[in-house]
Scaffold this active site. Structure first.
Site, mmCIF file in Angstrom:
data_model
loop_
_atom_site.group_PDB
_atom_site.id
_atom_site.type_symbol
_atom_site.label_atom_id
_atom_site.label_comp_id
_atom_site.label_asym_id
_atom_site.label_seq_id
_atom_site.Cartn_x
_atom_site.Cartn_y
_atom_site.Cartn_z
ATOM 1 N N SER A 141 35.065 -4.842 2.377
ATOM 2 C CA SER A 141 34.909 -4.855 3.356
ATOM 3 C C SER A 141 34.921 -3.851 4.340
ATOM 4 O O SER A 141 36.004 -3.457 4.559
ATOM 5 C CB SER A 141 34.311 -5.676 3.769
ATOM 6 N N TYR B 23 37.745 -13.590 7.686
ATOM 7 C CA TYR B 23 36.534 -12.873 6.767
ATOM 8 C C TYR B 23 37.397 -11.393 6.370
ATOM 9 O O TYR B 23 37.842 -11.218 5.563
ATOM 10 C CB TYR B 23 35.173 -12.602 7.430
#
Ligand SMILES: NC(=O)c1ccc[n+]([C@@H]2O[C@H](COP(=O)([O-])OP(=O)(O)OC[C@H]3O[C@@H](n4cnc5c(N)ncnc54)[C@H](O)[C@@H]3O)[C@@H](O)[C@H]2O)c1
Length: 253
Positions: A141, A154
């Site tokens: 990501s 995350y």
């Protein structure tokens, strides 16, 4: 891309980005195996993929559980044969300031996003080595490259996936297995929609879209198209790389 004769396993392939990757690789001729928690959604996706004229199968499994992951991979192997391609896609996220989060929430994120990546890679790599080569693409990501407010843990899990993928790329090059990552920016999926409460999320996404040079939030197909390249022979000399798919949002060198 031509993926005829290839078999791809996709974790979290029932919906969202994983589903778009399955449909795209199927259009390129690959047989598709889906490993997902969600049996019902996976069955629907399998029917859509089969309608494209390729073989597809689903196995229910939780990638946080090593034995369950191995059992699901064995089920896919029975149905479709060993994988040439592994897409480590399953992941979860929830936006919350770090000070308001709990160790249980951190453990869950790490279990799905990082341990899940380790479990599915560990289950599939021996099969790919035996097959004589292949390609792994994992979902990193942009958040794991530049950091994102509200996503402290995350971001760490995604940075871990991207770092481990580089190490794995070095170990597996001798087995003709290439290992790369895509690092999407914001992509329109249920995961993105669930990050924030609806009205707040809409405002944040409008602001983010405005910051993106291409002035739009991505769609799952934007990611799937890049994955299709990375697993194809056209990317035959490319390994250990992280490619951002974000409309120019971060432009990391
Ligand atoms: N959507 C975005 O903006 C975005 C941005 C960057 C990276 N990503 C990454 O892309 C990947 C896919 O995201 P998405 O937006 O399509 O999410 P999504 O929530 O729409 O789909 C995720 C899929 O993974 C499955 N899954 C979740 N936990 C699982 C588990 N423990 N075992 C097996 N399957 C499980 C779900 O059932 C679901 O089918 C994730 O790794 C995510 O972190 C997404």
């Amino acid at each position: 891309m031509n993926l005829e004769g290839k078999t791809a396993y996709i974790t979290g392939g029932a919906r969202g980005i994983g589903k778009a990757i399955g449909l795209r690789l199927a259009r390129d001729g690959a047989a598709i195996g889906i490993l997902d928690l969600s049996v019902e959604a996976a069955a629907t996706t399998v029917s859509e993929i089969q309608a494209l004229g390729v073989k597809a199968a689903a196995a229910a499994g939780d990638i946080t559980d090593y034995e369950a992951t191995k059992a699901a991979v064995a089920q896919l192997q029975d149905a479709l044969g060993a994988p040439d391609i592994l897409i480590n896609n399953a992941g979860i996220d929830k936006a919350e300031f770090f000070v308001n989060t709990t160790p249980d929430q951190w453990a869950k994120l790490i279990a799905v996003n990082y341990t899940g990546f380790l479990n599915s890679s560990h289950a599939c790599v021996p099969l790919m080595i035996e097959r004589g080569g292949g390609a792994i693409v994992s979902l990193g990501s942009d958040a794991g490259r530049v950091g994102n407010s509200g996503e402290v843990v995350y971001c760490g899990t995604k940075a871990a996936v991207m770092a481990s993928s580089k190490a794995l790329a070095r170990e597996l090059a001798r087995h003709k297995i290439r290992v790369n990552c895509v690092a999407p920016g914001p992509i329109q999926t249920d995961l993105l929609a669930g990050l924030h409460e609806a009205e707040k999320g809409k405002k944040i996404m409008e602001a983010v879209a405005n910051m993106i040079p291409m002035k739009r939030i991505g769609v799952p197909e934007d990611v799937a198209n890049v994955v299709a390249f990375l697993v194809s022979e056209d990317a035959g000399y490319l390994t250990g790389q992280v490619i951002s798919v974000d409309g120019g949002l971060t432009m990391i060198g």
